[in-house]
Design a protein around this motif. Structure first.
Motif, PDB file in Angstrom:
ATOM      1  N   LEU A 191      82.404   1.249  42.468  1.00  0.00           N
ATOM      2  CA  LEU A 191      82.555   2.547  43.151  1.00  0.00           C
ATOM      3  C   LEU A 191      82.311   3.754  42.244  1.00  0.00           C
ATOM      4  O   LEU A 191      81.539   4.651  42.574  1.00  0.00           O
ATOM      5  CB  LEU A 191      83.950   2.654  43.758  1.00  0.00           C
ATOM      6  N   ASP A 192      82.963   3.776  41.077  1.00  0.00           N
ATOM      7  CA  ASP A 192      82.849   4.939  40.190  1.00  0.00           C
ATOM      8  C   ASP A 192      81.404   5.184  39.772  1.00  0.00           C
ATOM      9  O   ASP A 192      80.930   6.316  39.773  1.00  0.00           O
ATOM     10  CB  ASP A 192      83.683   4.738  38.914  1.00  0.00           C
ATOM     11  N   PHE A 193      80.725   4.105  39.403  1.00  0.00           N
ATOM     12  CA  PHE A 193      79.329   4.232  38.958  1.00  0.00           C
ATOM     13  C   PHE A 193      78.477   4.867  40.067  1.00  0.00           C
ATOM     14  O   PHE A 193      77.694   5.803  39.831  1.00  0.00           O
ATOM     15  CB  PHE A 193      78.770   2.858  38.568  1.00  0.00           C
ATOM     16  N   GLN A 194      78.646   4.369  41.314  1.00  0.00           N
ATOM     17  CA  GLN A 194      77.832   4.879  42.423  1.00  0.00           C
ATOM     18  C   GLN A 194      78.165   6.341  42.723  1.00  0.00           C
ATOM     19  O   GLN A 194      77.283   7.156  42.979  1.00  0.00           O
ATOM     20  CB  GLN A 194      78.052   4.016  43.672  1.00  0.00           C
ATOM     21  N   ARG A 195      79.457   6.672  42.687  1.00  0.00           N
ATOM     22  CA  ARG A 195      79.859   8.059  42.993  1.00  0.00           C
ATOM     23  C   ARG A 195      79.369   9.017  41.929  1.00  0.00           C
ATOM     24  O   ARG A 195      78.925  10.124  42.228  1.00  0.00           O
ATOM     25  CB  ARG A 195      81.385   8.137  43.135  1.00  0.00           C
ATOM     26  N   LYS A 196      79.437   8.585  40.663  1.00  0.00           N
ATOM     27  CA  LYS A 196      78.973   9.445  39.572  1.00  0.00           C
ATOM     28  C   LYS A 196      77.462   9.674  39.717  1.00  0.00           C
ATOM     29  O   LYS A 196      76.977  10.792  39.528  1.00  0.00           O
ATOM     30  CB  LYS A 196      79.305   8.789  38.231  1.00  0.00           C
ATOM     31  N   PHE A 197      76.749   8.620  40.059  1.00  0.00           N
ATOM     32  CA  PHE A 197      75.300   8.743  40.248  1.00  0.00           C
ATOM     33  C   PHE A 197      75.019   9.789  41.335  1.00  0.00           C
ATOM     34  O   PHE A 197      74.150  10.653  41.186  1.00  0.00           O
ATOM     35  CB  PHE A 197      74.710   7.388  40.664  1.00  0.00           C
ATOM     36  N   ALA A 198      75.782   9.712  42.445  1.00  0.00           N
ATOM     37  CA  ALA A 198      75.551  10.620  43.574  1.00  0.00           C
ATOM     38  C   ALA A 198      75.912  12.063  43.215  1.00  0.00           C
ATOM     39  O   ALA A 198      75.184  13.000  43.550  1.00  0.00           O
ATOM     40  CB  ALA A 198      76.376  10.159  44.783  1.00  0.00           C
ATOM     41  N   GLU A 199      77.023  12.229  42.512  1.00  0.00           N
ATOM     42  CA  GLU A 199      77.546  13.580  42.282  1.00  0.00           C
ATOM     43  C   GLU A 199      76.980  14.250  41.043  1.00  0.00           C
ATOM     44  O   GLU A 199      76.975  15.471  40.938  1.00  0.00           O
ATOM     45  CB  GLU A 199      79.083  13.522  42.240  1.00  0.00           C
ATOM     46  N   GLU A 200      76.485  13.438  40.107  1.00  0.00           N
ATOM     47  CA  GLU A 200      75.896  14.003  38.876  1.00  0.00           C
ATOM     48  C   GLU A 200      74.532  13.367  38.628  1.00  0.00           C
ATOM     49  O   GLU A 200      74.347  12.594  37.682  1.00  0.00           O
ATOM     50  CB  GLU A 200      76.824  13.732  37.676  1.00  0.00           C
ATOM     51  N   PRO A 201      73.551  13.699  39.470  1.00  0.00           N
ATOM     52  CA  PRO A 201      72.252  13.017  39.382  1.00  0.00           C
ATOM     53  C   PRO A 201      71.386  13.490  38.214  1.00  0.00           C
ATOM     54  O   PRO A 201      70.363  12.881  37.925  1.00  0.00           O
ATOM     55  CB  PRO A 201      71.588  13.362  40.714  1.00  0.00           C
TER      56      PRO A 201
END
Ligand code: DC
Length: 219
Positions: A101-111
Motif C-alpha cells: 500500500l505505502d509504495f503505491q500511495r507514494k508513487f501516486a502522491e509523489e510522482p
C-alpha cells in the motif's frame, strides 16, 4: 480528492480488459508517470515460485513482498501466464496487499517533478489505494469472451504455447479469485466511470477515455 496540484488517475478492471494498454497510452499522452500495479503482484508470485515455494502460503508470499524487486524479472517473465496465476494467489492475501500500500500511495502522491501526475492501473486503485485521492477513476470492463480472445492473441503474439480451454478456465478462476476475495475485491468504485471495451479497439478506447478525462476538467 488529491490536495496537490498533481493529478492522479485510477484505472481498474479485470484481466485482459484493456486497462494496461489504455493506462500506458494515457500516461504517454498526458505526461503522467505510470505504475502497472499488477506487475508488483506478479513479481512477488514469481519470487515465491523461483524459491520453490507456494504462492498461497501467507508467510512465504509476505516474505517475498518485503524483498520486492521489480528489476529482478524481465517484462516477458512478468507478463507470462505462470506469473499471472501466481499473482492472483499472492494478491488474495491481506498482509501482502497491506505491504504494497505505502509504495503505491507514494508513487501516486509523489510522482516526481518532471510529470503532471500519476496513473495507476490494477484492481483496487479506485476503491482502496487512491480511494480518496484519485481525481479520475475509470473502471474498464469487457465481456469474458472478448477477454479470452484478447489473451489468446497476446499468447500467440508472444509465441507461448497454450490450450484454449485452459486459457478460459484460468481466466474464469482468476476473475473469481479477484472478485470474491474479502480484501480489496475487484469492483468499480462508487464514483468510477465505466468503460466497456468489448466492441472497441485500443485506439477507440483511448479516444473515449481521453474525452472523458478532458470533460472532467482535470487536465
Ligand atoms: O493486472 P494483472 O493481470 O497484471 O494482475 C495480476 C494479478 O494481480 C490479478 O489476478 C490480480 C492481482 N492484482 C490485484 O489484486 N490488485 C492490483 N491492484 C493489481 C493486480
Amino acid at each position: 480528492m488529491n490536495a496537490s496540484s498533481k493529478v492522479i488517475i485510477a484505472i481498474d478492471g479485470p484481466a485482459a480488459s484493456g486497462k494496461g494498454t489504455l493506462a500506458r497510452r494515457l500516461a504517454a499522452h498526458l505526461g503522467l508517470r505510470y505504475l502497472d500495479t499488477g506487475s508488483l503482484y506478479r513479481a512477488i508470485g514469481l519470487t515465491v515460485l523461483k524459491a520453490g515455494q507456494d504462492p498461497t502460503n501467507e508467510a512465504q508470499a509476505l516474505a517475498a513482498a518485503k524483498i520486492l524487486n521489480l528489476d529482478a524479472f524481465s517484462a516477458e517473465e512478468l507478463r507470462s501466464e505462470v506469473a499471472g496465476v501466481a499473482a492472483s494467489h499472492v494478491a488474495f492475501l491481506k498482509p501482502v496487499r497491506a505491504e504494497l500500500l505505502d509504495f503505491q500511495r507514494k508513487f501516486a502522491e509523489e510522482p516526481g517533478p518532471d510529470v503532471k501526475g500519476a496513473i495507476l492501473d490494477g484492481r483496487d486503485i479506485g476503491t482502496v489505494v487512491c480511494k480518496d485521492t484519485a481525481d479520475v477513476k475509470i473502471f474498464v470492463e469487457a465481456s469474458l469472451e472478448t477477454r479470452i480472445q484478447r489473451r489468446i492473441k497476446e499468447l500467440q503474439d508472444r509465441g507461448e504455447s497454450f490450450k484454449e480451454r485452459h486459457v478460459q478456465a484460468d481466466m474464469e478462476a482468476r476473475d473469481k479469485r479477484d472478485r470474491d476475495r474479502s480484501v480489496a475485491p475487484l469492483k468499480p468504485a462508487d464514483d468510477a466511470w465505466l468503460l466497456d471495451t468489448s466492441t472497441l479497439n485500443a485506439d477507440e478506447a483511448f479516444a473515449v477515455a481521453l474525452a472523458h478525462i478532458q470533460e472532467t476538467g482535470t487536465l
